[in-house]
Design an enzyme around this catalytic site. Structure first.
Site, PDB file in Angstrom:
ATOM      1  N   HIS A  46     -87.762  60.979  -0.955  1.00  0.00           N
ATOM      2  CA  HIS A  46     -87.615  60.887  -2.407  1.00  0.00           C
ATOM      3  C   HIS A  46     -88.495  59.766  -2.942  1.00  0.00           C
ATOM      4  CE1 HIS A  46     -83.408  62.945  -2.797  1.00  0.00           C
ATOM      5  NE2 HIS A  46     -84.215  63.612  -1.972  1.00  0.00           N
ATOM      6  N   GLU A  48     -87.926  57.299  -4.936  1.00  0.00           N
ATOM      7  CA  GLU A  48     -87.347  55.965  -4.890  1.00  0.00           C
ATOM      8  C   GLU A  48     -87.466  55.355  -3.501  1.00  0.00           C
ATOM      9  OE1 GLU A  48     -85.962  58.809  -6.071  1.00  0.00           O
ATOM     10  OE2 GLU A  48     -84.151  58.316  -7.207  1.00  0.00           O
ATOM     11  N   CYS A  76     -79.998  59.867  -6.804  1.00  0.00           N
ATOM     12  CA  CYS A  76     -78.945  60.569  -6.078  1.00  0.00           C
ATOM     13  C   CYS A  76     -78.162  59.562  -5.235  1.00  0.00           C
ATOM     14  CB  CYS A  76     -79.563  61.647  -5.181  1.00  0.00           C
ATOM     15  SG  CYS A  76     -80.529  60.974  -3.794  1.00  0.00           S
ATOM     16  N   CYS A  79     -80.411  57.692  -2.627  1.00  0.00           N
ATOM     17  CA  CYS A  79     -81.287  56.694  -3.243  1.00  0.00           C
ATOM     18  C   CYS A  79     -80.492  55.537  -3.828  1.00  0.00           C
ATOM     19  CB  CYS A  79     -82.164  57.357  -4.291  1.00  0.00           C
ATOM     20  SG  CYS A  79     -83.355  58.499  -3.551  1.00  0.00           S
TER      21      CYS A  79
END
Length: 142
Positions: A46, A48, A76, A79
């Site tokens: 992801h 992040e 999410c 993260c």
């Protein structure tokens, strides 16, 4: 947030879900990331996490003290957990994620009272623009 949007557009152009992130300290961008799950063959790639990893390496530290994380989509659970561990001072995100967002939509890990780090949080920054990237991306896939 504009730089994070640029990263999201790069992800989109690569066929990835358009989410981008940047990390800033003292007004300087120290790292950036764009979703790369397909390219990496890794569901944890992801934006992040990629930005956090790059920032920690760039700064030569284990904590992002004094840093702000900008991300185009509400983080999410994975993260948000990484954010708590990395300890940035502030998190700014664009679009809300009613299906998986863990910074106020579905839950709120960043402000959970039992966790040991609580960054300042600002959500909804350029939310329409950030959300439009995602809506158009998924509409084109259907």
């Amino acid at each position: 947030m504009r730089l994070a949007i640029d990263e999201a557009e790069d992800a989109r152009d690569a066929g990835e879900v358009p989410v981008g992130a940047v990390i800033v300290r003292d007004g300087d961008m120290v790292a950036r990331g764009a979703n790369a799950m397909l390219a990496a063959g890794d569901p944890t790639a992801h934006a992040e996490l990629l930005a956090i990893h790059a920032a920690l390496a760039s700064l030569g530290t284990q904590r992002l003290e004094g840093c702000t994380l900008y991300v185009t989509l509400e983080p999410c659970a994975m993260c948000a957990g990484a954010i708590v561990l990395a300890r940035p001072e502030r998190v700014v995100f664009g679009a809300w994620d009613d299906k998986a967002g863990m910074v106020g939509s579905v839950g709120d890990l960043l402000r959970h009272p039992k966790l040991n780090h609580h960054p300042d949080v600002l959500g909804g920054v350029l939310a329409e623009e950030c959300g439009a990237l995602l809506r158009v991306f998924f509409a084109e896939r259907r």
